[in-house]
Write a protein that holds these residues in place. Structure first.
Motif, mmCIF file in Angstrom:
data_model
loop_
_atom_site.group_PDB
_atom_site.id
_atom_site.type_symbol
_atom_site.label_atom_id
_atom_site.label_comp_id
_atom_site.label_asym_id
_atom_site.label_seq_id
_atom_site.Cartn_x
_atom_site.Cartn_y
_atom_site.Cartn_z
ATOM 1 N N UNK A 1 17.776 -58.522 9.978
ATOM 2 C CA UNK A 1 18.617 -57.942 9.064
ATOM 3 C C UNK A 1 19.842 -58.692 8.803
ATOM 4 N N UNK A 2 20.245 -58.706 7.430
ATOM 5 C CA UNK A 2 21.645 -59.305 7.247
ATOM 6 C C UNK A 2 22.447 -58.642 6.043
ATOM 7 N N UNK A 3 23.492 -58.920 6.078
ATOM 8 C CA UNK A 3 24.632 -58.308 5.146
ATOM 9 C C UNK A 3 25.869 -59.049 5.084
ATOM 10 N N UNK A 4 26.376 -59.227 3.926
ATOM 11 C CA UNK A 4 27.548 -60.014 3.720
ATOM 12 C C UNK A 4 28.194 -59.697 2.551
ATOM 13 N N UNK B 1 30.897 -60.271 13.948
ATOM 14 C CA UNK B 1 30.324 -60.611 12.664
ATOM 15 C C UNK B 1 29.910 -62.068 12.956
ATOM 16 N N UNK B 2 28.940 -62.487 12.111
ATOM 17 C CA UNK B 2 28.251 -63.844 12.322
ATOM 18 C C UNK B 2 29.164 -64.700 11.685
ATOM 19 N N UNK B 3 29.900 -64.234 10.724
ATOM 20 C CA UNK B 3 30.874 -65.011 9.548
ATOM 21 C C UNK B 3 31.885 -64.344 9.575
ATOM 22 N N UNK B 4 33.041 -64.974 9.643
ATOM 23 C CA UNK B 4 34.395 -64.230 9.676
ATOM 24 C C UNK B 4 35.129 -65.357 9.286
ATOM 25 N N UNK C 1 27.303 -60.384 8.608
ATOM 26 C CA UNK C 1 26.533 -59.718 9.835
ATOM 27 C C UNK C 1 24.921 -60.004 10.002
ATOM 28 N N UNK C 2 24.243 -60.095 11.121
ATOM 29 C CA UNK C 2 22.833 -60.207 11.245
ATOM 30 C C UNK C 2 22.341 -59.815 12.485
ATOM 31 N N UNK D 1 24.426 -52.678 8.243
ATOM 32 C CA UNK D 1 25.061 -52.125 7.038
ATOM 33 C C UNK D 1 26.433 -51.579 7.537
ATOM 34 N N UNK D 2 26.079 -50.970 8.489
ATOM 35 C CA UNK D 2 27.326 -50.118 9.069
ATOM 36 C C UNK D 2 28.566 -50.948 9.459
ATOM 37 N N UNK D 3 28.117 -52.168 10.271
ATOM 38 C CA UNK D 3 29.157 -52.910 10.790
ATOM 39 C C UNK D 3 29.936 -53.521 9.750
ATOM 40 N N UNK D 4 29.207 -53.733 8.563
ATOM 41 C CA UNK D 4 29.736 -54.490 7.313
ATOM 42 C C UNK D 4 30.701 -53.514 6.820
#
Length: 532
Positions: A281-284, A309-312, A337-338, A345-348
């Motif tokens: 799962x990924x979202x950004x 987050x994986x990217x910040x 996020x992944x 999705x909720x974390x994003x």
């Protein structure tokens, strides 16, 4: 060994085939020309290599090592420098004065032992070499000491995943494996090391370990240290291997002594590394800010939220424009996020809410929540991130000073450090170049502080590029150390950062490190000039 397809460039980054094409170079130069008017952008091509371009070979390997050794002109030239601005300039000028006499490629650990035994007895300096992507002078035979010669110990033939413990999610891996080949060998097991530095395609596991490399992911497991279970190291003293353990309180960690040792204490030949299941799962998205201070505050809120987050990655206005063409007042925060276990999705959504609390806004039409619909700015950043080293080479060919500094500091210390770096860089650029641009981005963020990464772009004089750069680098590096930052967050110390590392480290530790060097490497042949 699997490499990124193409012919490795001896003078610049990556492969010749992936270098900037005419249209890409013209677009880059056009963007920069608007910021640096009147710059002389004449292109300087790399020189042709001939045997006489390099110093004469001074040493002859014994018959047992001769099949592993090379004196080929391109081989020696390609192993002379790393990939920093200074390295590219010297290569373009044909300055290969510090070329190694030999390039030696061991195929086994026994070969490494034999090389170190011979080198110790013959006073030959040994420079461990993985992918050669050092940007701080880590793989260069630039040192004093009256050595009979120098050899580059290229370990890339030792490139296999030897054993996988699926239950513990760990693997025993040879140090010479390049990033893509490592992931290829882990993929059938649906596992990943999940360590992706910008140099991923051209750097090795051993190089990551020896320099305490930072990966692409901005939070949680940011450094290779976090993924290391145990190490196996060859030194002139002998072969040592730490015990595989998830954690231990048994005295100072033996792994910690060799992580970041830059080949000065031994040659890392194998490591057990902690793996992860491959993400599903990924979202950004990316968030824009009209004010830089508000963008910093929002980034801190996300870093301290426990969302991991994986990217910040926060880009200031200048960095956002040069990298992605985006025009913003304060900055752009790229979020990603992944997970291998659950939707993200909720974390994003929560991270975006934190950003909105600080005045952030999403780009019009930006997509969040699926891997197929990514915000345009985030996608542009990822593409630019991988192209940056090639872009740097194209700028250097046009006498543009294009280089970076990276550090880390606490959140409370960041405003003063940022102001000091900006002042030092601006003054130095003005003195040596007249005009220039300073950019900033956060490559990694922690609950207690960010890792700022500064870029400098200034018009240089082809004949004076190295001197101009050295003045700027010295001024900014001193400002970093004076204001509580580290001289390097993930680029290592090596030869270029040594004067500032000496100021940063505690004196008792320096004495202990020197004693360790003397015990493990009595003849002082291992990568002289780095660390101690």
């Amino acid at each position: 060994m699997t490499q990124t397809p193409g012919t490795r460039s001896w003078w610049g980054w990556g492969t010749q085939e992936q270098a900037l094409g005419v249209q890409e170079a013209e677009a880059l130069v056009a963007r920069l020309a608007g910021l640096l008017p009147d710059a002389d952008l004449t292109v300087h091509a790399p020189p042709a290599l001939r045997p006489e371009s390099l110093p004469a070979v001074r040493i002859t390997p014994p018959p047992s090592l001769a099949p592993l050794s090379s004196t080929d002109t391109h081989d020696r030239a390609g192993h002379t420098h790393g990939k920093a601005f200074r390295d590219i300039v010297r290569n373009l000028r044909g300055d290969l004065a510090h070329a190694p006499d030999l390039v030696v490629r061991p195929g086994t650990e026994r070969d490494v032992v034999d090389v170190l035994d011979w080198a110790s007895s013959e006073n030959v300096a040994v420079i461990p070499y993985g992918g050669g992507t050092s940007v701080v002078g880590g793989v260069e035979a630039r040192f004093d000491g009256g050595y009979a010669g120098a050899l580059s110990l290229d370990v890339t033939a030792m490139d296999r995943v030897l054993e996988i413990d699926r239950t513990s999610r760990a693997a025993r891996i040879q140090a010479g494996v390049l990033g893509p080949h490592l992931e290829e060998q882990l993929r059938p097991y649906d596992l990943t090391l999940r360590h992706f530095p910008q140099s991923f395609a051209f750097s090795t596991l051993g190089g990551w370990l020896a320099t305490r490399a930072g990966g692409h992911f901005a939070t949680l497991y940011t450094h290779i240290d976090d993924l290391t279970e145990s190490l196996r190291v060859v030194s002139p003293y002998g072969v040592g291997e730490s015990r595989r353990l998830p954690g231990s309180g048994a005295g100072p960690s033996p792994d910690r002594m060799f992580l970041g040792s830059e080949g000065a204490l031994g040659v890392i030949t194998e490591a057990w590394m902690r793996l992860q299941d491959r993400p599903r799962w990924r979202a950004g998205t990316s968030v824009r800010f009209a004010d830089w201070d508000a963008a910093v505050a929002a980034t801190r809120a996300v870093a301290q939220s426990g969302l991991h987050p994986s990217n910040c990655r926060l880009l200031d206005a200048a960095e956002a424009f040069l990298s992605t063409g985006a025009s913003v007042g304060g900055g752009v925060l790229v979020l990603g996020f992944e997970s291998a276990d659950h939707p993200v999705d909720a974390a994003l959504e929560r991270a975006v809410a934190l950003c909105r609390d600080h005045g952030g806004s999403l780009s019009e039409g930006s997509a969040r929540g699926t891997s197929s619909e990514r915000d345009a700015s985030a996608s542009a950043w990822r593409s630019s991130f991988l192209r940056m080293p090639y872009q740097r080479d194209a700028l250097v060919q046009r006498s543009v000073i294009a280089e970076t500094f990276e550090t880390a500091t606490t959140w409370d210390g960041f405003p003063a450090l940022h102001a000091a770096v900006a002042a030092a860089a601006t003054a130095a650029i003005r003195d040596v170049c007249g005009i220039g641009v300073l950019t900033c981005r956060f490559t990694h963020v922690y609950p207690d502080g960010p890792a700022p990464y500064y870029g400098i772009y200034a018009p240089g004089a082809w004949d004076g590029l190295l001197g101009q750069w050295d003045e700027i680098k010295t001024a900014v590096s001193q400002a970093i150390v004076d204001h509580g930052g580290t001289i390097t967050h993930h680029h290592a110390v090596s030869r270029d950062h040594r004067p500032f590392y000496d100021q940063q480290r505690p004196e008792p530790f320096a004495a202990a490190l020197s004693a360790a060097k003397a015990a493990l490497d009595p003849a002082g042949i291992l990568n002289p000039g780095v660390l101690v």
